[in-house]
Write an enzyme that holds these catalytic residues in place. Structure first.
Site, PDB file in Angstrom:
ATOM      1  N   ASP A   4       8.337  71.909  27.016  1.00 24.78           N
ATOM      2  CA  ASP A   4       7.624  73.185  26.960  1.00 24.78           C
ATOM      3  C   ASP A   4       6.818  73.389  28.245  1.00 24.78           C
ATOM      4  O   ASP A   4       6.502  72.435  28.955  1.00 24.78           O
ATOM      5  CB  ASP A   4       6.659  73.209  25.771  1.00 24.78           C
ATOM      6  CG  ASP A   4       7.409  73.112  24.448  1.00 24.78           C
ATOM      7  OD1 ASP A   4       8.592  73.492  24.408  1.00 24.78           O
ATOM      8  OD2 ASP A   4       6.794  72.641  23.475  1.00 24.78           O
TER       9      ASP A   4
HETATM   10  N1  URA Z   1       8.373  68.607  21.458  1.00 26.05           N
HETATM   11  C1  URA Z   1       7.645  69.726  21.692  1.00 26.05           C
HETATM   12  O1  URA Z   1       7.100  70.326  20.782  1.00 26.05           O
HETATM   13  N2  URA Z   1       7.529  70.149  22.959  1.00 26.05           N
HETATM   14  C2  URA Z   1       8.095  69.506  24.002  1.00 26.05           C
HETATM   15  O2  URA Z   1       7.936  69.952  25.144  1.00 26.05           O
HETATM   16  C3  URA Z   1       8.857  68.357  23.748  1.00 26.05           C
HETATM   17  C4  URA Z   1       8.982  67.920  22.462  1.00 26.05           C
END
Ligand code: URA
Length: 234
Positions: free
Chosen positions: A104
């Site tokens: 993310d």
């Molecule tokens: N899980 C998430 O919620 N975000 C990420 O970036 C990676 C794994």
């Protein structure tokens, strides 16, 4: 066998037109001999190319390790936001690189950027059981119920997660290991317990740890040993 102008253009920033010009300037040597025509064919796996006396590295694929900082999206392009590819040194820009999996925008940590689709699939597919470990900071204390439920497989609205390992490292912090990569997976898993993820940092893929070497935003080419480790399964 492949045309030399194609081989060079795929491994350097030179365009076919520039390569033609360089050849006419007698600046291109392959395996110690001057190249006379752009159409001349060579074995891509076994060529030594020099342009203006400088050796060109002919690599089939590129594997970059990035310590992703916050604020970058895991995409190859985006109209309005910075992408992880904006962090790549310009000598790699002519390759068709992409991030192997998504973190993310606000997640940090270890990420592989490559142009090898098969390799990327091997570390991403849940069937390959390659672990990804994250350091998590929550807004509420981590509980032993979470450990149990993560082990059993948390139910998300797009199906049940595979077993995940949750290790408590502090009142609000834990390390979570998963072998899948669903959309916002870890945030949604903790969301099932009313917890908000405040910080998320990936510290391991396979048996390869992020370590201290790469600071946030830094990139390096993976060594053969690191590529071996990153594919190792649980
Ligand atoms: N899980 C998430 O919620 N975000 C990420 O970036 C990676 C794994």
């Amino acid at each position: 066998m492949e045309r030399i102008d194609k081989i060079i253009s795929e491994h350097t920033h030179y365009t076919r037109k520039e390569i033609k010009r360089l050849i006419s300037q007698r600046a291109v040597y392959v395996n110690g001999e001057e190249v006379k025509k752009p159409e001349a064919k060579f074995d891509e796996e076994d060529v030594s190319v020099k342009i203006n006396g400088e050796e060109i590295e002919i690599k089939k694929h590129i594997y970059l390790l990035l310590n992703k900082p916050k604020g970058y999206v895991s995409a190859t392009e985006d109209k309005s936001q910075k992408t992880v590819l904006d962090l790549i040194p310009k000598e790699y820009k002519y390759r068709n690189l992409f991030p192997a999996g998504r973190l993310d925008k606000d997640t940090t940590g270890l990420m592989l950027i490559t142009d090898d689709g098969e390799f990327a699939h091997n570390i991403l597919s849940p069937r390959k059981h390659v672990q990804k470990e994250y350091e998590v900071t929550l807004d509420i204390p981590v509980t032993s119920t979470m450990i149990e439920e993560f082990k059993n497989g948390v139910n998300l609205n797009d199906g049940e997660c595979k077993t995940a390992d949750l290790e408590i490292t502090g009142e609000y912090t834990a390390n979570v290991t998963i072998t899948e990569g669903r959309y916002h997976q870890i945030k949604r898993m903790f969301g099932c317990f009313g917890a908000k993820v405040l910080e998320l940092n990936r510290i391991r893929i396979g048996n390869l740890y992020l370590g201290e070497e790469l600071k946030p935003g830094e990139i390096k080419e993976a060594t053969a040993e690191e590529l071996q480790k990153i594919q190792e399964r649980d």
